[in-house]
Design a protein around this motif. Structure first.
Motif, PDB file in Angstrom:
ATOM      1  N   PHE A   1      39.068 127.590 -52.566  1.00 46.52           N
ATOM      2  CA  PHE A   1      38.725 126.697 -53.665  1.00 46.52           C
ATOM      3  C   PHE A   1      39.955 126.439 -54.515  1.00 46.52           C
TER       4      PHE A   1
ATOM      5  N   ASN B   1      42.042 126.214 -57.835  1.00 44.41           N
ATOM      6  CA  ASN B   1      42.055 126.741 -59.197  1.00 44.41           C
ATOM      7  C   ASN B   1      42.425 125.591 -60.126  1.00 44.41           C
ATOM      8  N   MET B   2      41.400 124.950 -60.674  1.00 43.17           N
ATOM      9  CA  MET B   2      41.616 123.715 -61.443  1.00 43.17           C
ATOM     10  C   MET B   2      42.425 123.931 -62.717  1.00 43.17           C
TER      11      MET B   2
ATOM     12  N   MET C   1      43.014 122.640 -66.373  1.00 39.35           N
ATOM     13  CA  MET C   1      42.361 121.833 -67.400  1.00 39.35           C
ATOM     14  C   MET C   1      43.371 121.547 -68.514  1.00 39.35           C
TER      15      MET C   1
ATOM     16  N   PRO D   1      42.236 126.967 -69.764  1.00 33.43           N
ATOM     17  CA  PRO D   1      43.216 126.149 -69.029  1.00 33.43           C
ATOM     18  C   PRO D   1      43.086 126.180 -67.506  1.00 33.43           C
ATOM     19  N   ARG D   2      42.474 127.245 -66.948  1.00 30.69           N
ATOM     20  CA  ARG D   2      42.318 127.289 -65.482  1.00 30.69           C
ATOM     21  C   ARG D   2      40.901 127.728 -65.130  1.00 30.69           C
ATOM     22  N   VAL D   3      40.284 127.016 -64.221  1.00 31.70           N
ATOM     23  CA  VAL D   3      38.922 127.326 -63.785  1.00 31.70           C
ATOM     24  C   VAL D   3      38.843 127.260 -62.270  1.00 31.70           C
ATOM     25  N   LEU D   4      38.383 128.337 -61.695  1.00 35.05           N
ATOM     26  CA  LEU D   4      38.143 128.363 -60.251  1.00 35.05           C
ATOM     27  C   LEU D   4      36.639 128.333 -60.049  1.00 35.05           C
ATOM     28  N   TYR D   5      36.126 127.283 -59.422  1.00 34.73           N
ATOM     29  CA  TYR D   5      34.687 127.165 -59.203  1.00 34.73           C
ATOM     30  C   TYR D   5      34.379 127.185 -57.709  1.00 34.73           C
ATOM     31  N   GLY D   6      33.356 127.925 -57.315  1.00 31.78           N
ATOM     32  CA  GLY D   6      32.909 127.847 -55.933  1.00 31.78           C
ATOM     33  C   GLY D   6      32.062 129.038 -55.537  1.00 31.78           C
TER      34      GLY D   6
ATOM     35  N   GLY E   1      31.421 131.948 -53.627  1.00 31.52           N
ATOM     36  CA  GLY E   1      32.319 132.822 -52.883  1.00 31.52           C
ATOM     37  C   GLY E   1      33.729 132.848 -53.458  1.00 31.52           C
ATOM     38  N   ALA E   2      33.944 132.113 -54.541  1.00 26.10           N
ATOM     39  CA  ALA E   2      35.286 132.020 -55.142  1.00 26.10           C
ATOM     40  C   ALA E   2      35.796 133.379 -55.628  1.00 26.10           C
TER      41      ALA E   2
ATOM     42  N   ASP F   1      36.207 136.001 -54.169  1.00 26.41           N
ATOM     43  CA  ASP F   1      37.123 136.637 -53.215  1.00 26.41           C
ATOM     44  C   ASP F   1      38.535 136.045 -53.257  1.00 26.41           C
ATOM     45  N   GLN F   2      38.738 135.028 -54.085  1.00 24.87           N
ATOM     46  CA  GLN F   2      40.091 134.507 -54.289  1.00 24.87           C
ATOM     47  C   GLN F   2      40.772 135.127 -55.510  1.00 24.87           C
TER      48      GLN F   2
ATOM     49  N   ILE G   1      44.803 134.900 -57.872  1.00 27.58           N
ATOM     50  CA  ILE G   1      44.974 134.570 -59.289  1.00 27.58           C
ATOM     51  C   ILE G   1      45.729 135.687 -60.008  1.00 27.58           C
TER      52      ILE G   1
ATOM     53  N   GLN H   1      41.735 132.224 -67.986  1.00 32.71           N
ATOM     54  CA  GLN H   1      41.270 131.846 -66.639  1.00 32.71           C
ATOM     55  C   GLN H   1      39.787 132.203 -66.550  1.00 32.71           C
TER      56      GLN H   1
END
Lengths: 362, 362
Positions: free
Chosen positions: A5, A7-8, A10, B12-17, B19-20, B22-23, B27, B175
């Motif tokens: 995925f 890491n957006m 913003m 400022p940072r968003v990880l969406y998903g 199963g995310a 596991d990432q 980060i 994050q």
């Protein structure tokens, strides 16, 4: 294999409000590095006619307003020239750069910020994740709503060979000021074409294979706001400006975590070869995309008719073989856009002939 | 006088998903200062039962998992103790802190991050804009949806005298990881009560005098998603989790640029004196707010009945005079909340008697 995925990125600070522009000083002064490190204001030269507005731009010390023409879409050359001009004039790196204008000025501002701290030319960085260093402090202040450039992680430029964005986590603005008052004087056609850029972002994002619940929630709201603005007569002018500004923002967030699609791919080709500006290009293109976005295309026509807007026809009538080839090459080169629209095997559905067939209708 | 708009702090940072989670390594590793500067994971102790999940937390070097109980709401003492524990144990400042849990863990994590870099005790900073320095790198990973704590600029804590947030531009996470899979095992009651926290944020934001188009666009979408989740049977469990996670996020963004209102003011008093957790407290309170939020109250009852949830009654039956006084003092002390709900002259409509009258019904 596990899906990775994104890491957006913003925009970390957003000032929203009617009249918020007059708070710009309170944002810039804490960021001033020293009196010799100026703020550079890139301003759409349409504002040279608006003396009162220009006087509200808070310049001090060695700050400078650079008016930029947006008759043509921004180019990598333009970015390189602006960077050189700034480096030659000032002994110190600027404290920051502030873009005031539509999507073209937003993209120019982001690109200049990045090229002040990354070696080489702007065209070296067209593509995905090629930028190595953060740019200088950058502020985006949109004066036309719809492109989403105020919130996106790209700075779209025409280069020597291609129209393509500088897409990176460093591209996003550090600060955005959203003041619906600033969009009050946009002409009706430009308002519609740029607003449709947002609408088309939503169509492409919501109908794309990259869609997730994050993009969907933002895209659906942006889409609903577009329909309010372009199909409801009950809204006041201020409400329309407010809602289109929010639609642009939310639509931009939506595509930031998904991708645009067929309309943007074709529009990029049109823009590169025929010099057609992005918003209008999108409108010309979407008229012919029933096969890909049946509902979106219908809704577009409804808004077009309700607002009594004429979309130019016969754009590609006198194109040479060479021009067709160039347009097709640019459109088909944008593989992430096609993959979003049609899935991993998009090449089984789309090729030079299909794309040329679409262009021929425009 | 010109209205001053708030320069909103966004995550400022968003990880969406799905199963995310596991990432997470990708980060954290770029943020590791050195092998002796650990990552601290604050994890809701409900997860001690979920061995498989705990093993997915990517600890290395001297990283540490600290399980925290969330039976009670987080306190300033708890923050101070965690900060002391970390400072005494490690020679170096941690590389970062990662909160995994519901709103309580989110708030604890943000507060510990700040108190590691700001002198004194957590209670010194309860209020608005008292924090002076950025905290250490902080990551929020919600495992229950609704509080909006993952996106807000506050860390709500019970102090010696008051329940009040550490509200500041520095409070926001650096994050956030949004993984709808992590909310799969929440009990039905907790799912509802915490979801209603989001719903009530939207009611308070959308009916507040501080509302602007930015808050409205986010609040309306969050509200619509809440109604999908709690009133539509057609959604799959995954869709419900996805949509409630997005509702929580968008509702949080909405109040970030406006404010909560009457329900939160009363709920804070209830929570401080009776130890009632925030989500449940909000539900108890909103049953009695027809005078302030007629539509919101009705919609709440519809969702409560549809989901067959019992809201406790008679909570205040055996309160002492002293307890009533304390509750009323806390509720009325939250003037920004009342001002948002009722306008600048809120004190002409609300006083000790009115608030006590409301509490007596609960």
């Amino acid at each position: 294999m596990k899906l990775a995925f994104r890491n957006m990125t913003m925009v970390p600070r957003v000032l929203y409000g009617t009249g918020a522009f007059d708070q710009l000083t309170s944002i810039l002064e804490p960021k001033r590095l020293n009196p010799r490190a100026p703020f550079i204001f890139l301003v759409d030269d349409v504002f040279t006619q608006y003396h009162e507005f220009v006087q509200r731009i808070p310049i001090g010390y060695e700050d400078e307003i650079i008016f930029v023409s947006t008759l043509e879409e921004p180019t990598t050359n333009q970015v390189d020239e602006l960077v050189q001009q700034i480096i030659l004039k000032y002994k110190e790196m600027p404290s920051g750069i502030v873009g005031i204008g539509g999507g073209s000025v937003m993209d120019l501002t982001k690109a200049v910020s990045l090229l002040l701290t990354n070696h080489g030319n702007a065209s070296d960085y067209q593509g995905w994740d090629l930028i190595q260093n953060s740019g200088i402090f950058s502020v985006g202040i949109p004066t036309i709503s719809g492109t989403g450039a105020e919130v996106s992680r790209t700075a779209v430029l025409k280069g020597p060979d291609i129209k393509l964005g500088i897409n990176s986590d460093f591209t996003t603005f550090d600060q955005v000021v959203l003041d619906p008052d600033l969009t009050a004087d946009v002409s009706k056609n430009q308002w519609f074409f740029t607003g449709m850029d947002c609408f088309i972002h939503c169509v492409e994002s919501l109908n794309g294979t990259f869609l997730n619940a994050f993009s969907q929630a933002h895209g659906e709201k942006a889409m609903a706001l577009c329909q309010n603005v372009f199909l409801k007569s009950a809204l006041s002018e201020l409400e329309k400006r407010e809602q289109l500004m929010m639609a642009s923002w939310l639509g931009g967030v939506s595509i930031a975590n998904s991708q645009v699609g067929v309309a943007h791919a074709l529009s990029y080709g049109l823009s590169f070869v025929k010099g057609i500006k992005h918003g209008l290009g999108n409108c010309i293109v979407i008229e012919h995309l029933d096969a890909y976005y049946p509902e979106g295309t219908q809704l577009f026509r409804k808004m077009r008719d309700y607002q009594q807007i004429d979309i130019p026809k016969g754009i590609c009538e006198n194109l040479s073989e060479d021009e067709y080839r160039q347009m097709t090459r640019i459109a088909l080169g944008l593989s992430p856009l096609w993959e979003n629209a049609l899935g991993k095997n998009w090449q089984s559905q789309v090729n030079e002939k299909v794309v040329r067939g679409l262009y021929e209708k425009m």
